[in-house]
Write an enzyme that holds these catalytic residues in place. Structure first.
Site, mmCIF file in Angstrom:
data_model
loop_
_atom_site.group_PDB
_atom_site.id
_atom_site.type_symbol
_atom_site.label_atom_id
_atom_site.label_comp_id
_atom_site.label_asym_id
_atom_site.label_seq_id
_atom_site.Cartn_x
_atom_site.Cartn_y
_atom_site.Cartn_z
ATOM 1 N N GLU A 153 -2.430 -1.497 5.250
ATOM 2 C CA GLU A 153 -3.102 -1.414 3.597
ATOM 3 C C GLU A 153 -2.601 -2.962 3.847
ATOM 4 O O GLU A 153 -3.044 -4.105 3.144
ATOM 5 C CB GLU A 153 -2.372 -1.361 2.891
ATOM 6 N N ASN A 154 -2.875 -3.622 5.470
ATOM 7 C CA ASN A 154 -2.772 -5.262 6.187
ATOM 8 C C ASN A 154 -3.910 -5.784 4.349
ATOM 9 O O ASN A 154 -5.026 -5.363 4.510
ATOM 10 C CB ASN A 154 -2.916 -5.067 7.710
ATOM 11 N N GLU A 170 4.551 2.335 -3.089
ATOM 12 C CA GLU A 170 4.479 3.794 -2.474
ATOM 13 C C GLU A 170 4.405 4.660 -3.244
ATOM 14 O O GLU A 170 2.967 5.427 -3.665
ATOM 15 C CB GLU A 170 5.122 4.342 -1.128
ATOM 16 N N HIS A 205 -3.416 -0.660 -2.306
ATOM 17 C CA HIS A 205 -2.854 -1.350 -1.998
ATOM 18 C C HIS A 205 -2.939 -2.164 -2.452
ATOM 19 O O HIS A 205 -1.719 -3.271 -3.061
ATOM 20 C CB HIS A 205 -1.994 -0.683 -0.851
ATOM 21 N N GLY A 239 -0.303 7.400 8.607
ATOM 22 C CA GLY A 239 -2.304 7.844 8.234
ATOM 23 C C GLY A 239 -2.451 6.497 8.753
ATOM 24 O O GLY A 239 -3.304 6.796 8.990
ATOM 25 N N ALA A 240 -2.092 5.111 7.819
ATOM 26 C CA ALA A 240 -2.808 4.202 7.921
ATOM 27 C C ALA A 240 -1.878 3.142 7.153
ATOM 28 O O ALA A 240 -0.709 3.164 6.353
ATOM 29 C CB ALA A 240 -3.810 3.885 7.058
ATOM 30 N N HIS A 291 -5.673 5.478 -1.219
ATOM 31 C CA HIS A 291 -4.764 4.622 -1.186
ATOM 32 C C HIS A 291 -4.077 3.809 -0.328
ATOM 33 O O HIS A 291 -4.396 2.352 -1.218
ATOM 34 C CB HIS A 291 -3.993 5.654 -0.372
ATOM 35 N N GLU A 292 -5.052 2.826 0.792
ATOM 36 C CA GLU A 292 -4.573 2.281 1.104
ATOM 37 C C GLU A 292 -5.666 1.148 0.428
ATOM 38 O O GLU A 292 -4.794 -0.573 0.484
ATOM 39 C CB GLU A 292 -5.468 2.167 2.706
#
Ligand code: B3K
Ligand code: ZN
Length: 857
Positions: free
Chosen positions: A263-264, A319, A300, A260-261, A296-297
């Site tokens: 979180e860098n 997670e 993180h 999905g994506a 969500h990201e």
């Protein structure tokens, strides 16, 4: 393929406090020059250990130690071993990679002419040699140099420091990330992108520049993601006291992406499906998913980046917690009750089957071959349920004190699930040790609950017991603590006659006595789904019907309807003629209610999916399940025609009205359309086509098409063709076109799906497209499980073909084949045959090998 074990964890022998990276970027050739400051770890166990740097399909072009060329290194498999005499050195390594040839989409790869990275879990080792493990944290300095016309935008983590031009039309940028991070959070993007810019002022008054980077033509579709980001930033300050920490927050949308994506740190990279939306091309569900994933990201940044995982066995530390955070965020942004129902539906549809099948594993696994296979619903969704139980048991204040302590105590560290629980315990003074079993024990607990009423004594007795079936590697199970929010509802009065209390079932069985009960009580248990278990409530239809109408907990009301439906459906699978009347009455009351909102109504009247029904059966006969469900749908459609038609034609306002009421009305419109079509397919096709043609938004359009694809009517072809012609140029919408057809409940679906696999728009290279066709088909319980075995063969063919390009994406299609153990014997045999064929394929990736062999065991 080797197995990695949690018990084998050892601290790293070498740390890398600093790294400098120089990228000379090109689509087919990128040069990577890395300079690592390495120090012996005082906590390392092996004195004099050489420096071990992981690599994957890399060759060192040169190695320098403290500035001097060195040839004392050796290769150990894919890894680079460098003997080092002292305790601190500078190690430089040159490598060259080909992003264009990188079809695994891990490391640095090309997508639509741009360059981007995905490093979690082990992609950084495909960029340069490095100790690729989350407990090695480094400060990054990165220089990117590229052709300016081809790659006008250069991004990486942290803040830009300096930019400039170099000869031959090239330019460069230097960035620095002040926060030490594990290499899985490294990111780089180079491409011809345009930003949607905005800003956010944090609670301490700092201004953060926000940008969402996309292809120019997609800019108009980025506003919802931007709004969601700002809402998420404000929410995390309000609810968790967490403030953003860099001056810059960038999001980039990419069309080829495995998940999905990601979180860098400071540079989130997204599957474009979770960024781009407008009402004409995205459904209300897509809009909600964008808000959820953006949040969500973003969350993180604290639960994952500032505090990260010690090793990949602790994956749920970040997670499970972050899913719980995004669920709470979405609940606060809309209807909490509906959000809870949706989350539980996904848990039951995906996680429960996973946990009762051959790939079952604890939230904190003990071993793996390929960590990419463990980004599962168990780690994510069951992990979130465990955090939710902590929240329930502690209450919001103590829970918040616990997370405050966790973030403060472990800021800048790589920690374990035990550290998280310890912070909750220390801050709250509550002993949570019994709950730790949830981290280590797999399987969904089955809870028996029986309520007896003694009218004379005016007392009720609730008898609870628990059982967990064996799972792979865990043949005998321990008792689990199960927090059950419970109340009693008066059968006559329909009110709470025993107020809600939290009952902890912490033994094999338990009895709870309620005094002063002066009317017959109904059991309202596991309210709000307070524990991720299956409750066998032993309640009669009449009791469930009453609860469906009067339970004071909305989730419990929904649950009563589901149980009513289950009763009818399970009887149907046994070939018994069940009494549909109680359910039909409950659905009618729900539809006619003036107090329930439409979104809740839509959820409440949806029947359990076939895969969820299968979960309740010893031996699975997909045809029997399908016909039982269809028969019930038909009966409901016929009996409720007028009420359904009314809800289907309700006005929802304009297509760009995204208020909860408008969204709920649209949802109910398509749900009732489906039921109506079951009662009268011809009229259903006509109304569906009318809804399709009149739609001014994708929700109504997709809702109508989703009903039409399962009907043998001329309107089906017409609508599919019109949809394709209109959206041919929009990849995300064409994904829907594939997905809807793969999910169709029609006998012709199998032929159709095979045809679609050779459609010019189908490709195995794009994970979204693969998921749209093969993933949706694998979830089409009835058709995938066709008695001929053709469905199994199709999915196996796709897995084998996709594995050569993208092992991670291929491995994700294996689980549906693993359900053979409880399938009726003929299909069981056919499924196993296909799993064996996959497992015997030469040159199979570790990813697919692990999933296929474990599915066979
Ligand atoms: N942490 C990433 C997962 C990436 C996994 C790649 N195999 C997305 C997320 O959970 O936020
Ligand atoms: Zn995540």
């Amino acid at each position: 393929h080797a197995t990695i074990r949690r018990e084998d964890y050892r601290p790293p022998d070498w740390l890398v406090p600093q790294i400098e990276l120089k990228f000379t970027l090109g689509i087919e050739k990128t040069r990577v020059q890395a300079k690592l400051t390495v120090e012996r770890n005082p906590e390392g166990l092996e004195a004099g250990a050489p420096l071990l740097l992981n690599g994957d399909e890399l060759k060192p072009l040169g190695v320098w130690i403290d500035g001097n060329p060195s040839d004392s290194w050796t290769m150990k498999g894919d890894d680079l071993l460098i003997p080092l005499a002292g305790d601190a050195h500078e190690v430089a390594i040159d490598t060259e990679i080909n992003p264009f040839a990188n079809s695994k989409l891990m490391g640095l790869y090309a997508s639509n002419g741009m360059l981007c990275t995905q490093c979690e879990a082990e992609g950084f080792r495909r960029i340069t040699f490095f100790p690729d493990r989350p407990d090695v944290l480094s400060r990054y300095k990165v220089r990117m140099e590229a052709d300016e016309a081809q790659f006008p935008v250069l991004l990486t983590n942290g803040n830009p420091v300096e930019t400039g031009k170099s000869e031959g039309g090239r330019h460069w940028a230097e960035w620095e990330d002040p926060f030490p991070k594990p290499c899985y959070l490294f990111a780089l993007v180079a491409g011809d992108l345009k930003p949607n810019r905005d800003s956010f002022t944090t609670m301490s008054g700092r201004k953060v520049d926000l940008a969402i980077w996309v292809r120019k033509a997609d800019l108009p579709k980025t506003q919802h993601a931007m709004d969601s980001l700002k809402e998420a930033m404000a929410w995390d300050e309000r609810v968790y006291g967490r403030e953003y920490d860099l001056d810059l927050f960038n999001i980039v949308a990419v069309s080829d992406f495995n998940m999905g994506a990601m979180e860098n740190k400071g540079l989130n990279i997204f599957n474009s499906a979770y960024v781009l939306a407008d009402p004409d091309t995205a459904t209300d569900v897509d809009f909600d998913n964008i808000a959820r994933v953006v949040a969500h990201e973003y969350f993180h940044n604290w639960s994952g980046d500032r505090v990260t995982c010690r090793d990949w066995f602790q994956l749920s530390l970040k997670e499970g917690f972050t899913v719980f955070r995004d669920q709470s965020f979405s609940a606060d942004m809309g209807s909490a009750a509906v959000k809870r129902i949706e989350d539980v539906r996904i848990l039951r549809m995906v996680q429960f089957p996973e946990d009762s099948g051959p790939l079952s594993h604890p939230i904190r696994p003990d071993s793996y071959m390929e960590i990419s296979n463990f980004y599962t619903s168990t780690i994510y969704n069951k992990g979130a349920e465990l955090i939710r139980m902590f929240h329930t048991v502690l209450g919001p204040e103590k829970f918040r004190a616990g997370t405050d302590l966790y973030f403060e105590r472990h800021d800048g560290q790589a920690v374990t699930c035990d550290d998280f629980v310890e912070a909750l315990e220390d801050a709250s003074g509550v002993d949570l040790s019994q709950f730790k079993i949830w981290y280590s024990q797999a399987g969904t607990p089955q809870v028996g609950a029986k309520l007896d009423y003694d009218a004379e004594a005016k007392a009720a007795t609730l008898r609870l017991d628990q059982r967990v079936a064996p799972t792979p590697g865990q043949s005998s199970k321990q008792v689990m603590p199960i927090p059950l929010r419970t109340a009693l509802i008066g059968e006559e009065s329909g009110t709470e006659i025993a107020p809600e209390q939290l009952i902890l079932l912490d033994g094999l069985s338990r009895e709870v006595r309620f005094e002063g009960i002066d009317e017959a009580p109904l059991l309202s248990i596991n309210r709000g789904f307070s524990a991720p278990v299956v409750v066998h409530g032993a309640r009669r239809d009449g009791e469930l019907e009453r609860l469906a109408q009067s339970d004071t907990d909305p989730f419990a009301r929904y649950e009563a309807m589901q149980e009513l439906a289950f009763g009818a459906l399970l009887a149907g699978t046994r070939g018994e003629q069940a009494d549909f009347e109680p359910l039909i009455r409950a659905v009618r009351n729900t539809l006619r209610s003036n107090e329930l909102d439409p979104a809740f109504k839509a959820e409440a009247i949806l029947l359990p999916q076939e895969a969820v029904i299968a979960e309740r059966l010893e031996v699975i006969d997909p045809d029997a399940i399908h016909s039982a469900r269809e028969q019930l749908r038909k009966a409901m459609g016929e009996a409720l025609m007028d009420d359904l038609a009314k809800a289907q034609s309700a006005a929802a306002g304009s297509g760009d009205d995204l208020s909860p009421l408008a969204k709920g009305t649209r949802r109910l419109r398509s749900v009732t359309l489906g039921m109506l079509a079951a009662g009268d397919p011809q009229q259903g096709a006509r109304i569906a086509k009318a809804q399709f043609d009149a739609a001014d938004n994708m929700t109504d359009r997709q809702g109508a098409l989703g009903v039409l694809v399962s009907l043998d009517a001329p309107e089906r072809e017409q609508a599919l063709q019109a949809f394709y012609d209109r959206f041919e140029q929009d990849a995300l919408v064409i994904d829907k076109w594939f997905s809807l057809q793969a999910a169709a409940q029609r006998s012709g679906t199998l032929d159709e799906v095979e045809r679609l696999a050779s459609h010019p728009a189908f490709t195995l290279q794009n994970p979204n497209r693969l998921r749209a066709l093969v993933g949706s088909f694998g979830m089409n319980h009835w058709v995938f499980n066709d008695a001929s075995g053709r469905g199994y063969r199709f999915v196996a063919d796709m897995i084998i073909a996709a594995d050569r390009l993208n092992p991670q994406a291929a491995a994700r299609q294996v689980p549906p084949l693993g359900r053979w153990r409880r399938m009726e014997p003929k299909r069981s045999e056919l499924m196993r045959g296909q799993l064996e064929r996959i497992a015997d394929t030469r040159g199979l990736s570790r990813d697919v090998y692990e999933q296929a062999t474990k599915s066979l065991a």
